[in-house]
Scaffold this active site. Structure first.
Site, mmCIF file in Angstrom:
data_model
loop_
_atom_site.group_PDB
_atom_site.id
_atom_site.type_symbol
_atom_site.label_atom_id
_atom_site.label_comp_id
_atom_site.label_asym_id
_atom_site.label_seq_id
_atom_site.Cartn_x
_atom_site.Cartn_y
_atom_site.Cartn_z
ATOM 1 N N GLU A 43 -4.388 3.434 -2.520
ATOM 2 C CA GLU A 43 -3.515 4.445 -3.115
ATOM 3 C C GLU A 43 -3.779 4.701 -4.596
ATOM 4 O O GLU A 43 -3.711 5.840 -5.040
ATOM 5 C CB GLU A 43 -2.045 4.046 -2.930
ATOM 6 C CG GLU A 43 -1.548 4.146 -1.507
ATOM 7 C CD GLU A 43 -1.335 5.570 -1.037
ATOM 8 O OE1 GLU A 43 -1.358 6.505 -1.861
ATOM 9 O OE2 GLU A 43 -1.141 5.751 0.175
ATOM 10 N N ASP A 66 -1.453 11.444 -7.189
ATOM 11 C CA ASP A 66 -1.287 12.537 -6.223
ATOM 12 C C ASP A 66 -0.736 13.789 -6.902
ATOM 13 O O ASP A 66 0.255 14.373 -6.467
ATOM 14 C CB ASP A 66 -0.410 12.111 -5.047
ATOM 15 C CG ASP A 66 -0.463 13.090 -3.886
ATOM 16 O OD1 ASP A 66 -1.430 13.877 -3.809
ATOM 17 O OD2 ASP A 66 0.467 13.074 -3.055
#
Length: 188
Positions: free
Chosen positions: A71, A84
């Protein structure tokens, strides 16, 4: 731990697309292992928190480390704790976007509170996959829960195509391979 044996989960590893993050000339389990190893040094500063959360939540610390590696590359890809495109928070990228996961963030981006929250979210998805696919083995349910952590349990339709809607079409396979590396070589 209570969610299946990470070492018995089948995996094809990282897709070509994911492996290109590091400009690797190969994909698969080898690429996942390479990326996990590249993040290992940065992962050290989180080791005690990862181990504590793993014990508290009954989740393999190697799995938590693998999600952190995938991530946020152990925090390396974050800007002020965000990734993100600003839609997710922390090492494990809790989605706080109102049009996404809409979670309220807990703790600092690199805190034990954040790791507890994100691991709790993972456990919730594993449990949803258990309910949805009671005939799957615990290892299959774990892999399905990982895919759901990335894209939601409504997008998991079969074990054979568990990653068809995940980022890079390999999320659970890549995380499993990284977790296997952290378990056997990373000391988690």
């Amino acid at each position: 731990m209570g969610y299946g044996n990470i070492m018995r989960v089948e995996t094809t590893g990282a897709s070509w697309e994911t492996a290109q993050q590091d400009r690797l000339g190969y994909s698969g389990v080898r690429a996942s292992h390479t990326m996990a190893e590249m993040d290992a040094g940065r992962m050290e500063k989180y080791r005690s928190k990862i181990n504590a959360v793993g014990r508290e939540k009954g989740v393999e610390p190697a799995l938590i480390a693998a999600i952190i590696s995938r991530e946020s590359r152990a925090g390396n890809m974050l800007v002020n704790g965000r990734g993100d495109h600003g839609k997710a928070w922390g090492l494990m990228q809790v989605d706080d976007d109102p049009e996404g996961g809409n979670h309220e963030v807990e703790g600092d981006w690199d805190s034990k509170e954040h790791l507890c929250q994100a691991t709790g979210i993972l456990i919730g998805f594993i449990n949803r996959i258990r309910d949805k696919f009671p005939g799957w083995t615990s290892e299959q349910q774990l892999k399905g829960g990982l895919a759901a952590y990335n894209m939601g349990d409504g997008n998991v339709h079969s074990y054979q195509n568990v990653d068809e809607r995940t980022t890079g079409k390999d999320y659970s396979n890549d995380v499993v391979a990284r977790a296997q590396w952290y378990k056997t070589k990373g000391g988690f």
